[in-house]
Scaffold this motif. Structure first.
Motif, short mmCIF file in Angstrom:
data_model
loop_
_atom_site.label_atom_id
_atom_site.label_comp_id
_atom_site.label_asym_id
_atom_site.label_seq_id
_atom_site.Cartn_x
_atom_site.Cartn_y
_atom_site.Cartn_z
N ILE A 143 8.51 47.32 54.90
CA ILE A 143 8.24 45.96 55.38
C ILE A 143 7.31 46.00 56.59
O ILE A 143 6.39 45.18 56.73
CB ILE A 143 9.57 45.24 55.72
N GLY A 175 5.62 41.73 49.78
CA GLY A 175 6.33 41.37 51.01
C GLY A 175 7.62 40.62 50.70
O GLY A 175 8.68 40.90 51.28
N ALA A 178 10.18 43.00 49.01
CA ALA A 178 10.75 43.96 49.97
C ALA A 178 11.83 43.30 50.82
O ALA A 178 12.89 43.89 51.07
CB ALA A 178 9.65 44.53 50.86
N LYS A 179 11.59 42.05 51.24
CA LYS A 179 12.60 41.34 52.05
C LYS A 179 13.84 41.01 51.21
O LYS A 179 14.97 41.07 51.70
CB LYS A 179 11.99 40.07 52.64
#
Length: 644
Positions: A143, A175, A178-179
């Motif tokens: 991240i 992004g 990944a979060k």
């Protein structure tokens, strides 16, 4: 195959033993039977992968004298890894490919489509757990890297004079994912795994191998994945495909627990037992053949349950035919609806038609003196005769005086036969009637009067010596034309005849299969119900294998005693069920909602098979243009057509 890293063998063994206990307990909680393979079984698994067309001949005893190692027994005649995209083991062409997971959302149908191919294939999953803290750190680092890339893109946007919120789509997607992954690891009890998925295909010809791999690649493409060949690494692919826990193909993809679980292929339970197994149809999920041997169950007793027209009698006749052809077992059928005669006659069996106008006679006082040493034939026969009198008298229980008088008569009744066991000396009901009349007690004469209609009256069908071959391998008792009162007695007499056959077969270690249609009729009368309960409890030890067919589930749960029949049954063939019966069975047998769907508004010949702890949905589509179908169908229009 479970592996761990350890400093030495001693440490590894203790850790593997703990792991073994955990794994077996987890399987046990899921209701799955699992055990640890011994050395010979492990060798067989590896041998069968390396030599798909040969049989392993091996024993550890041979190693002492042969000077060989276990490797010599399992390797093929030769290996040839000279080609970059495939290899040969002996005369077999093989190719190893790895599955490249490109899709963010993977569906569980993908693996089932791969496995649906009826080709010689080994699918291997290498799953390596990552420490939870390490996994979270790795995701956070990713991240951070993505955020750094966003800042670089923002700087470019400012220099170029366009909106800083316009970012490359891949950067935005990665992004967000990944979060989401970080949230799952931290808040949803997900763990991280590194997964390698390999496909090793084998074939006798290179052309067929290429066709199979092409089909697999098409399936992978449909699911937004890719199947890639291990160029120049086929040897490493072979080693990784063997159940050794060694992965030299370092092509890994990170997956969470739920994503990895999609690939666990234990969604379909199979039932295929080698040996003297019978065919029960196809697995409704995998379309694999279902072969089962009830003798290998802890308790081989069976039930066939279903609504009228669901195919109960058809299923029983299928099993009878298969048992006749595959085994040497004796088969006895209680047939209250006269449905089994055509099949039994085709198998050259004996159909015994018991009715007031028939000349087929069965003597209820037939006795078998070849019991085991610990069993007294007269005491066992006494139980049957007392049950018979309870039906004759119409009382649930005889008085103590009545029981004593009957019991006193029995040794006298059988004295001549025991001294000279020939058929002419076998007593009949009239002999017992005469003995009761001679007793001093009034109760003896009373019992004689109550049984008179069955001796000298209009219901004297059972007052004859046996006139038919009850020793035929297949015997069917047709009692359709017996009246209501006689049918109860008839079914009790059939049960006693079955006991006689079982005791004869017991000494010769021969199995006796007993099929009773309209089983609920036996459970309605206390005498026949008690006899049935005894059969379900004791038959297994005597080499008997009873099977009851019924549509009335509630009759099987009428009392705690009768409910024991369920508890002593490890084989159930469940066809279409009525709504209330489904609810009862779901609770009693712990059936899931999904499994219940296979017995809800299902067609004939479709349902669930319960074999011990295994539950398999099945479908049995029997070809109708066969002689056998015309013999076993019970549909009136088809029976009429077959007769014409």
């Amino acid at each position: 195959t479970f592996t761990i890293e350890a400093e030495d063998l001693k440490q590894a063994k203790s850790r593997l033993e703990r792991m073994e206990m955990d794994v077996l307990n987890n399987f046990k909680q899921m209701g799955v039977k699992a055990y640890v393979l011994d050395g010979e079984e492990r060798l067989k698994v590896i041998h069968d992968i390396l030599n798909p067309n040969d049989k392993l001949v091996f024993s550890f005893e041979d190693l002492k004298y042969s000077g060989l190692t276990t490797k010599e027994y399992i390797v093929p005649p030769s290996f040839n890894f000279s080609k970059p995209t495939y290899f040969k083991s002996g005369e077999v062409f093989s190719e190893v490919n790895f599955l490249q997971l490109l899709a963010s959302d993977i569906k569980d149908e993908m693996l089932s489509e791969f496995l649906a191919l009826e080709e010689n294939m080994v699918v291997t999953f290498h799953i390596k757990a990552i420490d939870q803290m390490e996994a979270i750190k790795n995701v956070k680092r990713k991240i951070t890297d993505l955020d750094k890339m966003k800042l670089e893109e923002n700087k470019k946007a400012i220099r170029a004079g366009y909106d800083i919120d316009i970012l490359p789509s891949d950067l935005v997607t990665y992004g967000t994912e990944a979060k989401n992954l970080l949230s799952e690891l931290q808040n949803h009890d997900e763990k991280m795994f590194l997964v390698t998925i390999l496909f090793m295909n084998m074939s006798k010809s290179k052309g067929k191998l290429d066709n199979t791999v092409f089909t697999l690649k098409s399936i992978a493409n449909r699911h937004n994945c890719s199947l890639k060949n291990l160029n120049y690494r086929q040897e490493q692919g072979l080693v990784a495909s063997l159940p050794l826990g060694i992965n030299e193909v370092e092509i890994e993809r990170g997956l969470t627990t739920s994503a990895a679980a999609i690939f666990i292929p234990f969604t379909t339970e199979e039932l295929f037992i080698k040996g003297e197994s019978l065919y029960y149809g196809l697995n409704a999920l995998s379309r694999n053949i279902i072969m089962a041997d009830r003798k290998k169950l802890k308790n081989p007793n069976g039930l066939i349950l279903g609504t009228p027209g669901s195919g109960k009698s058809f299923a029983a006749k299928r099993e009878i035919t298969n048992a006749f052809l595959i085994t040497d077992d004796d088969i006895i059928i209680a047939d209250p609806e006269a449905e089994y005669s055509p099949l039994v006659e085709a198998l050259e069996g004996q159909v015994i038609k018991i009715s007031p106008i028939s000349k087929d006679y069965v003597n209820p006082l037939d006795i078998n003196i070849d019991y085991a040493d610990e069993d007294n034939p007269l005491s066992l026969k006494s139980d049957f005769i007392l049950s018979l009198f309870e039906l004759v008298v119409g009382e649930k229980k005889l008085s103590a005086e009545e029981i004593s008088v009957i019991d006193r008569c029995l040794p006298i009744l059988y004295k001549t036969y025991f001294e000279n066991p020939v058929s002419e000396n076998m007593p009949i009901l009239e002999d017992l009637y005469n003995l009761l009349q001679k007793q001093e007690e009034k109760v003896g004469k009373k019992l004689a009067v109550e049984m008179e209609i069955y001796v000298k009256g209009s219901l004297n069908v059972f007052n004859h010596r046996t006139s038919v071959d009850t020793n035929n391998r297949v015997v069917c008792y047709d009692i359709k034309e017996l009246g209501k009162q006689l049918k109860k007695i008839g079914m009790l007499i059939i049960q006693d005849q079955v006991w006689n056959r079982v005791t004869v077969n017991r000494a010769s270690k021969k199995t006796t299969r007993y099929f009773v249609d309209e089983f609920h009729l036996l459970l309605k009368e206390p005498q026949t119900a008690n006899y049935s309960i005894e059969i379900w409890k004791r038959f297994r030890k005597w080499g008997g294998m009873p099977t009851g067919l019924t549509q009335n589930i509630k009759d099987l749960l009428a009392s705690p005693e009768i409910e024991n029949i369920f508890d002593n049954t490890d084989f159930i063939l469940m066809l279409n069920q009525a709504g209330t019966d489904r609810d009862i069975l779901a609770k009693k047998l712990n059936i899931s909602k999904h499994q219940l769907s296979y017995v809800t508004n299902s067609n004939e010949g479709e349902g669930l098979i319960f074999y011990g702890n295994t539950i398999v949905p099945f479908i049995d589509q029997f070809p109708k243009n066969t002689k056998l179908y015309s013999l076993i169908t019970t549909k009136p229009e088809e029976v009429k057509k077959a007769g014409e």
